[in-house]
Design an enzyme around this catalytic site. Structure first.
Site, PDB file in Angstrom:
ATOM      1  N   SER A   1      -0.992   1.045   6.364  1.00 28.04           N
ATOM      2  CA  SER A   1      -1.148  -0.144   7.520  1.00 28.04           C
ATOM      3  C   SER A   1      -2.046  -0.819   7.336  1.00 28.04           C
ATOM      4  CB  SER A   1      -1.291   0.236   8.706  1.00 28.04           C
ATOM      5  OG  SER A   1      -2.641   1.170   8.788  1.00 28.04           O
ATOM      6  N   ASP A   2      -2.032  -2.512   7.697  1.00 28.05           N
ATOM      7  CA  ASP A   2      -3.093  -2.970   7.395  1.00 28.05           C
ATOM      8  C   ASP A   2      -2.546  -3.834   8.750  1.00 28.05           C
ATOM      9  OD1 ASP A   2      -4.625  -4.324   4.959  1.00 28.05           O
ATOM     10  OD2 ASP A   2      -3.807  -5.768   6.356  1.00 28.05           O
ATOM     11  N   THR A   3      -4.550  -3.968   9.199  1.00 26.14           N
ATOM     12  CA  THR A   3      -4.863  -5.343  10.055  1.00 26.14           C
ATOM     13  C   THR A   3      -4.958  -6.568   9.990  1.00 26.14           C
ATOM     14  OG1 THR A   3      -4.722  -3.066  11.426  1.00 26.14           O
ATOM     15  CG2 THR A   3      -5.472  -5.082  12.384  1.00 26.14           C
TER      16      THR A   3
ATOM     17  N   LYS B   1       0.910  -0.969  -0.299  1.00 21.34           N
ATOM     18  CA  LYS B   1      -0.548  -0.195  -0.029  1.00 21.34           C
ATOM     19  C   LYS B   1       1.616   1.319  -0.366  1.00 21.34           C
ATOM     20  CE  LYS B   1      -4.117  -2.219   2.376  1.00 21.34           C
ATOM     21  NZ  LYS B   1      -4.280  -2.345   3.881  1.00 21.34           N
TER      22      LYS B   1
ATOM     23  N   GLY C   1       0.511  -3.593  10.072  1.00 19.67           N
ATOM     24  CA  GLY C   1       1.920  -3.723  10.030  1.00 19.67           C
ATOM     25  C   GLY C   1       1.887  -2.292   9.931  1.00 19.67           C
TER      26      GLY C   1
END
Length: 188
Positions: A67-69, A51, A104
């Protein structure tokens, strides 16, 4: 320096506003399915980097935040449930047990790049079938990793946490603020 949020997540926007960091949104256009990693920490790291690299730096004073969750339970990654059946299965699997939430984060400027992963353990109470069904009838589960929102109605499921609460919401804001200071972006 100017912060560019590579996300349209209302929760991430609210967290940045909460700590008084001004930002602009530039949503990346990516295909998340190209990341097939099965390790949750590595998956969120790769997604955050994908991203973050998709959003172009348009000015030398910009810092991109991406970010990513995901939620992880017994080596299974729970992302956003597609429907009521998927939401029910996720919540029922975690019922009365502990799962982990991984986020992240990537911060990137012309001159530097920081990537990190935060992990928080979340324990659920033992839930009745009626509680789960009542919850999945709301709109809440379907845009959240693991099918619940700790910051809203899903809070009633949470018996305890070990780690950063805001990581479960979707952005470990305290760590993000500290890392942003390296880029000379500070809360106002």
């Amino acid at each position: 320096m100017k912060l560019i949020l590579a996300s349209s997540s209302p929760r991430r926007q609210e967290l940045l506003q909460q700590v008084h960091i001004p930002f602009t949104i530039r949503k990346p256009d990516i295909d998340e399915s190209q990341i097939t990693e099965t390790d949750p920490a590595e998956k969120v790291k790769q997604l955050a980097m994908l991203k973050g690299r998709e959003v172009l730096i348009q000015d030398k004073d910009e810092v991109i935040l991406s970010s990513d969750t995901v939620v992880s339970f017994q080596q299974n990654i729970f992302e956003k449930p597609a429907d009521k059946q998927a939401a029910y299965k996720m919540i029922e699997a975690m019922n009365g047990k502990t799962h982990e939430v991984y986020t992240g984060v990537m911060l990137r400027s012309v001159e530097q790049e920081v990537v990190f992963v935060e992990n928080t353990k979340v324990e659920f109470w033992s839930l009745t079938e009626e509680e789960i069904i009542s919850y999945i009838e709301t709109d809440e589960p379907y845009d959240k990793a693991g099918g619940y929102g700790i910051q809203s109605v899903g809070a009633m499921f949470v018996k305890g946490i070990i780690g950063d609460y805001y990581n479960v919401v979707g952005l470990p804001i305290s760590r993000v603020v500290r890392e942003l200071s390296k880029f000379e972006i500070f809360p106002r």
